[in-house]
Design a protein around this motif. Structure first.
Motif, PDB file in Angstrom:
ATOM      1  N   MET A   1      -7.557  -6.560   1.078  1.00 31.94           N
ATOM      2  CA  MET A   1      -7.437  -6.051   2.445  1.00 31.94           C
ATOM      3  C   MET A   1      -7.944  -7.064   3.465  1.00 31.94           C
ATOM      4  O   MET A   1      -7.383  -7.192   4.562  1.00 31.94           O
ATOM      5  CB  MET A   1      -8.214  -4.745   2.596  1.00 31.94           C
ATOM      6  CG  MET A   1      -7.506  -3.530   2.059  1.00 31.94           C
ATOM      7  SD  MET A   1      -8.242  -2.007   2.693  1.00 31.94           S
ATOM      8  CE  MET A   1      -9.897  -2.118   2.051  1.00 31.94           C
TER       9      MET A   1
ATOM     10  N   LEU B   1      -0.435  -5.236  -0.985  1.00 27.22           N
ATOM     11  CA  LEU B   1      -0.354  -4.561   0.305  1.00 27.22           C
ATOM     12  C   LEU B   1       0.971  -4.771   1.015  1.00 27.22           C
ATOM     13  O   LEU B   1       1.222  -4.142   2.043  1.00 27.22           O
ATOM     14  CB  LEU B   1      -1.524  -4.989   1.189  1.00 27.22           C
ATOM     15  CG  LEU B   1      -2.901  -4.735   0.559  1.00 27.22           C
ATOM     16  CD1 LEU B   1      -4.010  -5.069   1.542  1.00 27.22           C
ATOM     17  CD2 LEU B   1      -3.043  -3.304   0.050  1.00 27.22           C
TER      18      LEU B   1
ATOM     19  N   LYS C   1      -6.758  -1.768   6.638  1.00 30.11           N
ATOM     20  CA  LYS C   1      -5.357  -1.491   6.275  1.00 30.11           C
ATOM     21  C   LYS C   1      -4.766  -0.536   7.286  1.00 30.11           C
ATOM     22  O   LYS C   1      -5.397   0.443   7.692  1.00 30.11           O
ATOM     23  CB  LYS C   1      -5.257  -0.890   4.870  1.00 30.11           C
ATOM     24  CG  LYS C   1      -3.815  -0.745   4.404  1.00 30.11           C
ATOM     25  CD  LYS C   1      -3.214  -2.104   4.120  1.00 30.11           C
ATOM     26  CE  LYS C   1      -1.691  -2.044   4.044  1.00 30.11           C
ATOM     27  NZ  LYS C   1      -1.062  -2.030   5.381  1.00 30.11           N
TER      28      LYS C   1
ATOM     29  N   GLY D   1      -4.471  -7.224   4.667  1.00 24.45           N
ATOM     30  CA  GLY D   1      -4.304  -5.830   5.045  1.00 24.45           C
ATOM     31  C   GLY D   1      -3.573  -5.587   6.339  1.00 24.45           C
ATOM     32  O   GLY D   1      -3.012  -4.520   6.552  1.00 24.45           O
TER      33      GLY D   1
END
Length: 319
Positions: free
Chosen positions: A237, A112, A258, A241
């Motif tokens: 996440m 991420l 996210k 996230g």
């Protein structure tokens, strides 16, 4: 159908509407944002029913909100071991575009941050696929997620293509460490197009509902992403996230989530709901100020924090 009403969502939006703090995405220069005051909130249940309030039909670029879905796609296509050889699962403790890799392994710290997103993008497709083919597979995934043929924001892509020095540096660093499966220049260009895919808030809630529904289309039979891939994407996440605000988010809101620098934000209530919000102004971490506040308010109202879950929508920890 979810028992969450449009009136409840509108009430939450009214609570956060007056907060005009934050800035529009800084790296777009003199780009004239079409809807700087837009504000929307939507939920999608496991039957595919969507309830929304506010400017829910305004299109925006997914930007980093695309990352968990492409990570899950790479896991489906390549398997856990091959993906894990290039992408870790730990919070980095650094900015999302920091030019650094995991010490001792040369991997991206997680999927991420930008390094991990570039590595995940490069893993999509077969060895003989070029960048056009790889992007079309990604675009096809998002089309299945929202139920229509998605397009990209060509204006944003063109602006961002002139400001890709950090992503180019990250891609070359990954390649030097053996953690990038494709040519760095092609990957950066394709990743830019991935971030430029456009959806609206109702569609983003539906996308989040796929992650809440073990990868299955809400209200349908299409297994869009594999169960294990979705579990891993949700796990990352939960811890990573919201970038370097992730700890506070888990503490206060308690949902895998996210954000994207366009101002979008989605959260996953496993087995129950996909939630999405949109408001363009960002805090110092790159997360939407009002979208985060709206989802936090919804989580508080309905006791959605996953660590409070005991049936229904959860229980009141103060009860």
């Amino acid at each position: 159908m979810t028992d969450i009403s449009a009136d409840l969502l509108a009430e939450i939006l009214d609570e956060v509407r007056e907060d005009t703090s934050g800035d529009l995405v800084p790296h777009l220069g003199d780009y004239d944002h079409p809807d700087p005051d837009a504000l929307a909130l939507a939920v999608c249940d496991m039957d595919g029913q969507v309830v929304s309030a506010g400017d829910a039909d305004v299109l925006f670029d997914l930007q980093s909100a695309s990352k968990p879905f492409v990570y899950a796609l790479a896991l489906d296509q390549k398997g856990v071991d091959e993906v894990a050889a290039r992408i870790g699962v730990e919070p980095s403790g650094e900015a999302f575009n920091e030019i650094s890799l995991e010490a001792g392994t040369g991997r991206a710290p997680n999927a991420l941050v930008n390094a991990g997103a570039l590595a995940a993008h490069a893993l999509v497709g077969d060895d003989d696929d070029d960048e056009d083919s790889r992007f079309e597979q990604i675009r096809a995934l998002f089309s299945r997620l929202v139920g229509r043929d998605v397009d990209v924001d060509e204006e944003i892509i063109e602006i961002e293509s002139r400001r890709q020095n950090r992503n180019q540096a990250l891609a070359h660093l990954l390649a030097e460490e053996g953690s990038l499966a494709r040519d760095p220049h092609e990957v950066v260009a394709g990743y830019g197009r991935q971030c430029g895919i456009r959806v609206d808030t109702r569609e983003l809630a539906r996308m989040a509902a796929v992650l809440a529904n073990r990868g299955r289309e809400p209200g349908g039979d299409d297994q869009i992403l594999g169960h294990r891939a979705v579990r891993y994407a949700n796990s990352v996440m939960f811890t990573c996230g919201m970038y370097d605000a992730a700890g506070d988010w888990v503490y206060q809101v308690g949902l895998p989530a996210k954000s994207g620098v366009s101002g979008c934000l989605f959260a996953v209530v496993p087995g129950r709901l996909g939630v999405a919000a949109y408001s363009p102004r960002l805090d110092e971490h790159g997360n939407s100020v009002r979208a985060a506040a709206a989802i936090e308010a919804l989580s508080d109202r309905l006791h959605l924090h996953v660590l409070d879950e005991v049936g229904g929508y959860g229980f009141d920890p103060a009860a």
